[in-house]
Design an enzyme around this catalytic site. Structure first.
Site, short mmCIF file in Angstrom:
data_model
loop_
_atom_site.label_atom_id
_atom_site.label_comp_id
_atom_site.label_asym_id
_atom_site.label_seq_id
_atom_site.Cartn_x
_atom_site.Cartn_y
_atom_site.Cartn_z
CG HIS A 1 -4.45 7.28 -14.66
ND1 HIS A 1 -5.68 6.69 -14.84
CD2 HIS A 1 -4.24 7.30 -13.32
CE1 HIS A 1 -6.20 6.39 -13.67
NE2 HIS A 1 -5.35 6.73 -12.72
CD GLU A 2 -1.13 8.55 -11.49
OE1 GLU A 2 -1.62 9.34 -10.65
OE2 GLU A 2 -1.40 7.33 -11.50
CG HIS B 1 -5.56 11.17 -10.47
ND1 HIS B 1 -6.91 10.93 -10.27
CD2 HIS B 1 -4.99 9.96 -10.74
CE1 HIS B 1 -7.15 9.64 -10.41
NE2 HIS B 1 -6.00 9.03 -10.71
#
Length: 377
Positions: A25-26, A29
């Site tokens: 997920h990170e 980003h």
């Protein structure tokens, strides 16, 4: 195969499930931020005091925190881990400011924020695609192979050989679609479109809600209509078809998650059914005892839920940021700082309340409240 997961085994399985998903997920980003020319100051897996860390040549600190319940990427110009802009970002040197997050056009900021949940969905699609390549895609036709005595199907006069072409207006293409269409509607009436010979028949029935207990003692409810398929068919697929099927599986779980959330909001489901990190940890240990395939499939399921939850329009979550960016794109200016601050406080209150509820439920699911009641009694 282990019979029952112990405490340390459960913790290890939980870290195996959650750690990679937080990273995925990170990293979504982070990598889109890099492509957009934004400098990342910190990439953290976990919160709190740093256990391990290093700084790369771009000046990004990579670290692992002691509380493994999430993670964050803090970009240049961010005030904190939830991307609240630093009030002094305008005072940064021009070169640094150009690579800060708040200085980017709204479409870039939205793309960076959206990348986290999208990466979770893509990760799940990749897992499902790998399973599809290895074992094939279910293609069992939605034809009734047997009708269970005393079932809703028998009461509605469904017959062996009937082909179910739609349920509640949704097309049914394979037998696996049938339980998914009714299982979590908690026995609400279902309208079935049946093909019987050359005739099309509309049937209204009420699925029966059953309570099941798995080998670990977990109880769950689902609705069934009481039919079984004929011979199960699996079709080998090429990589493209495997990915397409994986995307369809992922979208099906997203829709199901949305339906269940709607049931919570409308009171059709009790908030007592909500679970949080402790429940995920418990289920991680249980899935690990069933084998590697079960654990990997569970990772895909949690990844989808992580992506979905982060898209909810609550400040502090990715969906909340996207909501403000939508306002900014339409009005050609950011929302007033005071409105953002109050929205942030509201979102924080909602998330804290939700965490308290799910933690209370999680403790109940592992028997804490029962043991306390016995001690008091």
């Amino acid at each position: 195969m282990l019979e029952s997961p112990g405490f340390l085994f459960t913790i290890l399985a939980f870290l195996v499930v959650l750690g990679p998903l937080v990273f995925v997920h990170e990293y979504g980003h982070y990598i889109v931020g890099r492509w957009c020319g934004v400098k990342a100051d910190t990439f953290s897996i976990g919160f709190g005091r740093k256990i391990l860390g290093w700084t790369d040549k771009r000046g990004t600190e990579w670290k692992i925190g002691w509380l493994p319940l999430g993670g964050y990427v803090q970009f240049a110009g961010d005030r904190d881990a939830v991307s609240q802009p630093d009030a002094n970002w305008h005072n940064m040197p021009a070169e640094e400011r150009s690579h800060s997050f708040p200085a980017q056009p709204v479409w870039k900021r939205a793309l960076i924020v959206l990348a986290g949940p999208v990466t979770n969905f893509l990760f799940a699609i990749a897992i499902f695609a790998a399973f599809n390549m290895a074992s094939g895609v279910p293609t069992t036709p939605p034809v009734v192979g047997a009708v269970e005595p005393g079932s809703a199907a028998e009461a509605a006069d469904l017959r062996v050989g009937d082909r179910i072409v739609a349920i509640n207006g949704g097309a049914i293409e394979k037998f696996d679609d049938i339980p998914m269409a009714v299982a979590f509607d908690l026995g609400k009436p279902a309208e079935l479109a049946i093909q019987r010979g050359g005739e099309r028949i509309d049937v209204l029935l009420r699925p029966r809600v059953i309570t099941e207990t798995d080998r670990f003692g977990n109880k769950g409810e689902r609705a069934v209509i009481g039919i079984r398929s004929g011979e199960i068919a699996l079709e080998p697929v090429n990589p493209l078809a495997a990915v397409q099927a994986g995307a369809a599986q992922t979208w099906g779980i997203v829709r199901l998650t949305g339906d269940i959330l709607g049931q919570f909001l409308t009171g059709q489901r009790s908030v007592k059914e909500m679970g949080g990190p402790l429940k995920i940890a418990k289920q991680s240990g249980e899935m690990a005892t069933l084998g590697l395939s079960s654990l990997i499939f569970f990772v895909a399921f949690v990844s989808i839920n992580l992506g979905f939850i982060n898209l909810l329009p609550l400040p502090m979550l990715d969906g909340g940021h996207l909501l403000f960016y939508g306002y900014e794109a339409i009005r050609r200016r950011p929302a007033p700082p005071q409105a953002q601050e109050w929205a942030f406080r509201f979102g924080f209150a909602v998330i804290v309340t939700l965490m308290l509820v799910v933690t209370f439920n999680d403790l109940g699911s592992i028997g804490v409240w029962d043991r306390i009641a016995r001690l008091i009694g």
